[in-house]
Design a protein around this motif. Structure first.
Motif, PDB file in Angstrom:
ATOM      1  N   ARG A   1       1.341  -1.271  -0.093  1.00 50.25           N
ATOM      2  CA  ARG A   1       0.104   0.047  -0.353  1.00 50.25           C
ATOM      3  C   ARG A   1       0.927   1.191   0.259  1.00 50.25           C
ATOM      4  O   ARG A   1       0.490   2.232  -0.731  1.00 50.25           O
ATOM      5  CB  ARG A   1      -1.129   0.038   1.416  1.00 50.25           C
ATOM      6  CG  ARG A   1      -2.385  -0.985   1.290  1.00 50.25           C
ATOM      7  CD  ARG A   1      -3.260   0.318   1.961  1.00 50.25           C
ATOM      8  NE  ARG A   1      -2.641  -0.391   3.810  1.00 50.25           N
ATOM      9  CZ  ARG A   1      -2.744  -1.936   4.242  1.00 50.25           C
ATOM     10  NH1 ARG A   1      -3.917  -3.562   3.196  1.00 50.25           N
ATOM     11  NH2 ARG A   1      -2.814  -1.913   5.491  1.00 50.25           N
ATOM     12  N   GLU A   2       2.008   1.385   1.256  1.00 51.31           N
ATOM     13  CA  GLU A   2       2.414   2.841   0.534  1.00 51.31           C
ATOM     14  C   GLU A   2       3.514   2.494  -0.772  1.00 51.31           C
ATOM     15  O   GLU A   2       3.942   3.460  -0.804  1.00 51.31           O
ATOM     16  CB  GLU A   2       3.324   2.377   2.171  1.00 51.31           C
ATOM     17  CG  GLU A   2       3.255   2.876   3.154  1.00 51.31           C
ATOM     18  CD  GLU A   2       3.895   2.442   4.123  1.00 51.31           C
ATOM     19  OE1 GLU A   2       5.291   1.808   3.719  1.00 51.31           O
ATOM     20  OE2 GLU A   2       3.324   2.190   5.780  1.00 51.31           O
TER      21      GLU A   2
ATOM     22  N   LEU B   1       4.111   5.585  -5.188  1.00 58.30           N
ATOM     23  CA  LEU B   1       3.648   5.361  -6.361  1.00 58.30           C
ATOM     24  C   LEU B   1       2.845   6.461  -7.368  1.00 58.30           C
ATOM     25  O   LEU B   1       3.505   7.162  -8.862  1.00 58.30           O
ATOM     26  CB  LEU B   1       3.773   4.296  -7.729  1.00 58.30           C
ATOM     27  CG  LEU B   1       5.254   3.345  -7.950  1.00 58.30           C
ATOM     28  CD1 LEU B   1       4.580   1.684  -8.297  1.00 58.30           C
ATOM     29  CD2 LEU B   1       6.044   4.175  -8.687  1.00 58.30           C
ATOM     30  N   ASP B   2       1.857   6.802  -6.752  1.00 52.15           N
ATOM     31  CA  ASP B   2       0.596   7.670  -7.440  1.00 52.15           C
ATOM     32  C   ASP B   2       1.870   9.134  -7.128  1.00 52.15           C
ATOM     33  O   ASP B   2       0.881   9.719  -8.128  1.00 52.15           O
ATOM     34  CB  ASP B   2       0.370   7.794  -6.486  1.00 52.15           C
ATOM     35  CG  ASP B   2      -0.707   6.513  -6.415  1.00 52.15           C
ATOM     36  OD1 ASP B   2      -1.325   5.379  -7.750  1.00 52.15           O
ATOM     37  OD2 ASP B   2      -1.879   6.158  -5.902  1.00 52.15           O
ATOM     38  N   ALA B   3       2.126   9.304  -6.313  1.00 56.50           N
ATOM     39  CA  ALA B   3       2.843  10.443  -6.123  1.00 56.50           C
ATOM     40  C   ALA B   3       4.003  10.472  -6.881  1.00 56.50           C
ATOM     41  O   ALA B   3       4.284  11.610  -7.317  1.00 56.50           O
ATOM     42  CB  ALA B   3       3.381  10.928  -4.764  1.00 56.50           C
ATOM     43  N   ASP B   4       4.401   9.672  -7.351  1.00 59.36           N
ATOM     44  CA  ASP B   4       6.063   9.909  -8.365  1.00 59.36           C
ATOM     45  C   ASP B   4       5.955   8.785  -9.642  1.00 59.36           C
ATOM     46  O   ASP B   4       6.754   7.726  -9.136  1.00 59.36           O
ATOM     47  CB  ASP B   4       7.099   9.845  -7.509  1.00 59.36           C
ATOM     48  CG  ASP B   4       8.966  10.114  -8.231  1.00 59.36           C
ATOM     49  OD1 ASP B   4       8.159  10.309  -9.531  1.00 59.36           O
ATOM     50  OD2 ASP B   4       9.625  10.324  -7.620  1.00 59.36           O
ATOM     51  N   PRO B   5       4.780   9.024 -10.305  1.00 57.02           N
ATOM     52  CA  PRO B   5       5.098   6.965 -11.165  1.00 57.02           C
ATOM     53  C   PRO B   5       6.149   6.906 -11.833  1.00 57.02           C
ATOM     54  O   PRO B   5       6.068   5.983 -12.423  1.00 57.02           O
ATOM     55  CB  PRO B   5       3.860   7.821 -11.963  1.00 57.02           C
ATOM     56  CG  PRO B   5       3.265   9.018 -11.907  1.00 57.02           C
ATOM     57  CD  PRO B   5       4.235  10.086 -10.874  1.00 57.02           C
ATOM     58  N   HIS B   6       7.009   7.580 -12.014  1.00 56.22           N
ATOM     59  CA  HIS B   6       8.168   7.092 -12.625  1.00 56.22           C
ATOM     60  C   HIS B   6       9.503   7.195 -11.910  1.00 56.22           C
ATOM     61  O   HIS B   6      10.466   6.777 -12.197  1.00 56.22           O
ATOM     62  CB  HIS B   6       8.831   9.122 -13.907  1.00 56.22           C
ATOM     63  CG  HIS B   6       7.468   8.761 -14.799  1.00 56.22           C
ATOM     64  ND1 HIS B   6       7.625   7.895 -15.448  1.00 56.22           N
ATOM     65  CD2 HIS B   6       7.047  10.475 -14.527  1.00 56.22           C
ATOM     66  CE1 HIS B   6       6.145   9.094 -15.701  1.00 56.22           C
ATOM     67  NE2 HIS B   6       6.005  10.383 -15.675  1.00 56.22           N
TER      68      HIS B   6
ATOM     69  N   ARG C   1       8.824   1.715  -8.100  1.00 53.75           N
ATOM     70  CA  ARG C   1       8.629   0.865  -8.868  1.00 53.75           C
ATOM     71  C   ARG C   1       9.189  -0.409  -8.747  1.00 53.75           C
ATOM     72  O   ARG C   1       8.343  -1.864  -8.324  1.00 53.75           O
ATOM     73  CB  ARG C   1       8.256   0.754 -10.363  1.00 53.75           C
ATOM     74  CG  ARG C   1       8.717  -0.488 -11.298  1.00 53.75           C
ATOM     75  CD  ARG C   1       7.524  -0.483 -11.473  1.00 53.75           C
ATOM     76  NE  ARG C   1       6.219   0.495 -11.228  1.00 53.75           N
ATOM     77  CZ  ARG C   1       4.591   0.031 -11.010  1.00 53.75           C
ATOM     78  NH1 ARG C   1       4.485  -0.901 -10.570  1.00 53.75           N
ATOM     79  NH2 ARG C   1       4.159   1.421 -11.329  1.00 53.75           N
TER      80      ARG C   1
ATOM     81  N   ARG D   1       2.472   1.592  -3.290  1.00 49.14           N
ATOM     82  CA  ARG D   1       1.491   1.740  -4.517  1.00 49.14           C
ATOM     83  C   ARG D   1       1.088   3.653  -4.316  1.00 49.14           C
ATOM     84  O   ARG D   1       1.135   4.653  -5.372  1.00 49.14           O
ATOM     85  CB  ARG D   1       0.337   1.435  -4.204  1.00 49.14           C
ATOM     86  CG  ARG D   1       0.607  -0.230  -4.825  1.00 49.14           C
ATOM     87  CD  ARG D   1      -0.696  -0.715  -4.773  1.00 49.14           C
ATOM     88  NE  ARG D   1      -0.611  -1.896  -5.735  1.00 49.14           N
ATOM     89  CZ  ARG D   1      -1.178  -3.289  -5.542  1.00 49.14           C
ATOM     90  NH1 ARG D   1      -2.423  -3.036  -4.174  1.00 49.14           N
ATOM     91  NH2 ARG D   1      -1.083  -4.656  -6.583  1.00 49.14           N
ATOM     92  N   ARG D   2       1.521   4.405  -2.909  1.00 46.23           N
ATOM     93  CA  ARG D   2       0.590   5.518  -2.862  1.00 46.23           C
ATOM     94  C   ARG D   2       2.487   6.256  -3.215  1.00 46.23           C
ATOM     95  O   ARG D   2       1.724   7.243  -3.609  1.00 46.23           O
ATOM     96  CB  ARG D   2       0.459   5.965  -1.219  1.00 46.23           C
ATOM     97  CG  ARG D   2      -1.118   6.339  -1.112  1.00 46.23           C
ATOM     98  CD  ARG D   2      -0.676   6.414   0.715  1.00 46.23           C
ATOM     99  NE  ARG D   2      -1.801   5.414   1.527  1.00 46.23           N
ATOM    100  CZ  ARG D   2      -1.325   4.432   2.295  1.00 46.23           C
ATOM    101  NH1 ARG D   2       0.096   5.184   3.426  1.00 46.23           N
ATOM    102  NH2 ARG D   2      -1.396   3.199   2.649  1.00 46.23           N
TER     103      ARG D   2
END
Length: 83
Positions: free
Chosen positions: A42-43, A48-53, A58, A45-46
């Motif tokens: 969960r952490e 990655l939502d904030a910094d997808p690159h 990842r 994924r959060r």
């Protein structure tokens, strides 16, 4: 769901069916480990939502998902071995 999510669900189902064959302390330990892994997922994924690159996050998420599948696989194998 993706292949990983499908594998996780299949392993969860197999573990649930063999749960009564395992020592309660073993089940408790596996559930605690799984909970820690779920929190890490969960952490990640959060993050990655904030910094997808972010390749580090990842890679961390991918590794954590692999660990989750591995834990469920070991638990399922252990339950199968006790039958």
């Amino acid at each position: 769901p993706g292949a990983s999510a499908t594998a996780v669900e299949e392993l969860r189902a197999a573990l649930a069916s063999g749960r009564d064959d395992l020592d309660p302390a073993t089940v408790r330990t596996m559930e605690e480990s799984l909970m820690v892994i779920e929190i890490a997922i969960r952490e990640a994924r959060r993050a990655l939502d904030a910094d997808p690159h972010n390749t580090y996050v990842r890679a961390h998420l991918d590794e954590t998902m692999r660990r989750k599948v591995e834990l469920l696989h070991r638990a399922t194998m252990l339950a199968s071995a006790t039958r």
